[in-house]
Every structure is written in C-alpha cells, then in structure tokens.
Design an enzyme around this catalytic site. Sequence first.
Site, mmCIF file in Angstrom:
data_model
loop_
_atom_site.group_PDB
_atom_site.id
_atom_site.type_symbol
_atom_site.label_atom_id
_atom_site.label_comp_id
_atom_site.label_asym_id
_atom_site.label_seq_id
_atom_site.Cartn_x
_atom_site.Cartn_y
_atom_site.Cartn_z
ATOM 1 N N ASP A 38 58.953 24.622 42.427
ATOM 2 C CA ASP A 38 60.388 24.531 42.628
ATOM 3 C C ASP A 38 60.630 24.668 44.141
ATOM 4 O O ASP A 38 59.829 25.280 44.836
ATOM 5 C CB ASP A 38 61.027 25.686 41.836
ATOM 6 N N ASP A 237 61.604 30.279 40.316
ATOM 7 C CA ASP A 237 62.276 31.570 40.463
ATOM 8 C C ASP A 237 63.594 31.655 39.722
ATOM 9 O O ASP A 237 64.145 32.737 39.565
ATOM 10 C CB ASP A 237 62.578 31.835 41.941
ATOM 11 N N ASP A 241 64.726 27.148 35.997
ATOM 12 C CA ASP A 241 63.294 26.903 35.882
ATOM 13 C C ASP A 241 62.699 27.421 34.570
ATOM 14 O O ASP A 241 61.567 27.069 34.230
ATOM 15 C CB ASP A 241 62.545 27.571 37.044
#
Length: 292
Positions: A38, A237, A241
């Site tokens: 990410d 995080d 996600d």
Amino acid sequence: ATPTAIMVGTGKGAENGILIKSAEALETLHGVNAVVLDKTGTLTHGKPVLVEVIPAEGVEEDEALRITAALEQKSEHPLANAILEAAKARGLTLPGAQDFTAIPGRGLSGVVAGKRYYLGNLQLLGEQGAEAGALKAAGEAQAQSGRTPLFLADGQRALCVLAVADTLKPTSAAAVQAMREMGLEVIMLTGDNAATAQAIARQAGVDTVIADVMPQDKEAQVRQLQAQGKRVAMVGDGINDAPALARADVGLAIGAGTDVAIESADIVLTKGDLLGVPAAVQLSRATLRNIK
Ligand code: ADP
Ligand code: MG
C-alpha cells in the site's frame, strides 16, 4: 515443520518487532514471490502536508482554503488533516458545512454558505461535469513531483488545486531494495492517481504500480495477481487494506496502522517500517530450511 523450529522462529520474530500470529503464516511466507505494498501510511508516513494552493483566476487563495477546510472538517481521511492544519496555521475562521458526503476513492461533497462544492480527484470533477480548465495542467505538474493534487470545484468548474505531499519513510527505499535482492517482485497498490503514484514509486525503487484503485477493489487486485500464479504478501496499514490483507497468501500490517488492519493480518510489524518485510521473509526461509 517441527513445532520447535516454529517456536524458535516466532520467538526470534517477536524480539525483532515481527509478531507472527500463526505457524501457518510463518510457513507460507517462505514461498511468497510477490509483495504488494500500500502507498499511503505504508511506503509513506501517511501524514500528508499541504504544500501549495493554486487558485483559478478570480478566486482568492485563502477563501478557497477556507471552503476546503470547512468541507474537510467532517472527513476522516488523512488528507483532511493536512488541509485543517494549514487552515489553522493561517488563522482562518471556518464556516460550517452541511449535507456532507464522503465519496470513496474520489473525495467528498458538501454545502458551504448555501453552495454545493466537490473536493477530490479529477475523476470526481469529471463525474460532476465540472471543468478542470487551466488547473488540470497545474494538478498534473504537482503529481509529476509526487504530490497529490486535490481539486475544489463547484458544479461548473474547478476553483482551486491544493497540492498535498506525503513523504517516504526513511527506510522504505532500502526495504524495497532488500526485497528485490531476495528475488521478490515488488508492487505498489494505491487509490491515488497514476502520476503521483509513479513519482513516489520511483523514489522508493518500486517498478510496478497499480494506481486509481477504489478502496473496495484492492482485494480484487490481490486476487488477480494470485490468478496469475503469484504467491502474494500484502502489506498495509489502513481500513481500506483489511480485505486485501485477508485475501493475500500472507497479510502483514504495519504496526502504527488501524485496528482493523492489525486484526486482518497474519503478521504485525510493530516497528512501523518496511524493513520488517524482508526480515520476516528471511526468518521464514531460515526457519523452513532448518525444518527440511
Ligand atoms: P489511498 O489509497 O491514498 O488511501 P483513497 O481511496 O482513500 O486512497 O482516496 C483516493 C483519492 O480520492 C485521493 O488520492 C484523493 O484524491 C481523493 N480523496 C479521498 N478522500 C478525500 C478527502 N477527504 N479530501 C480530498 N480528497 C479526497
Ligand atoms: Mg494506507
């Protein structure tokens, strides 16, 4: 895998800020060949800062920032913080906002002083039929240097571009290099626009970028990589996600992340930086070598 080897591996991990939730996670990790990262909060600090305000002709800079900040008062997105901090630093008094709606992957909308505004990316403007005009090029220039351009528009046209910068964590580039040296393919996955994502990827040494991904589509992107035969470790995080972390062969949450991400992950990296990823893979490989 002998239980003893797993116990030793798990213990070593814990000493180094790598919390492994199951024996299976430690075993699966050694066979992973692709790492999906990410962008916001994982490769970068996730603490964006407003660095430039570019108003359209006839629009006053502080007035544009005042409206933008009024809208962001109701948002929980990390970008909202950047705007609110900047408005505070300039000592602006904010009006209230009514009829607020968050538009996932796009931005938001709300009413300030009786007028409806939209704040977000170019797709949002397109969908609302608002012309970006000369601000389109200004936004592109910002994106080329790795900043995220936010457009403030009314129903007709863009009124302002606000450039927000979120910098790489100091260890991100070294961590990506270590992953590549271990033979792992490194892929960035983000909801941000392609130009900004490419610029950040270049700084981090990541060569594959999947950008403009809607929050609900991150999981499908992981599934697609798996369908291509890749065994995927996903590192993230955020709330966005969690499904992708659960879908991946191994999900790793960055320690300072949200509770949802930490719950959905198989491994938690408590030090909050990406050096934990190559370290965890190394640990898994070493543990499995001892077993065979
Ligand atoms: P990310 O992967 O960075 O978390 P998101 O899916 O949350 O991406 O957001 C994608 C894009 O939508 C952002 O880059 C931004 O352009 C726009 N956006 C989302 N929320 C906001 C907000 N509160 N204010 C301004 N723009 C926003
Ligand atoms: Mg994130």
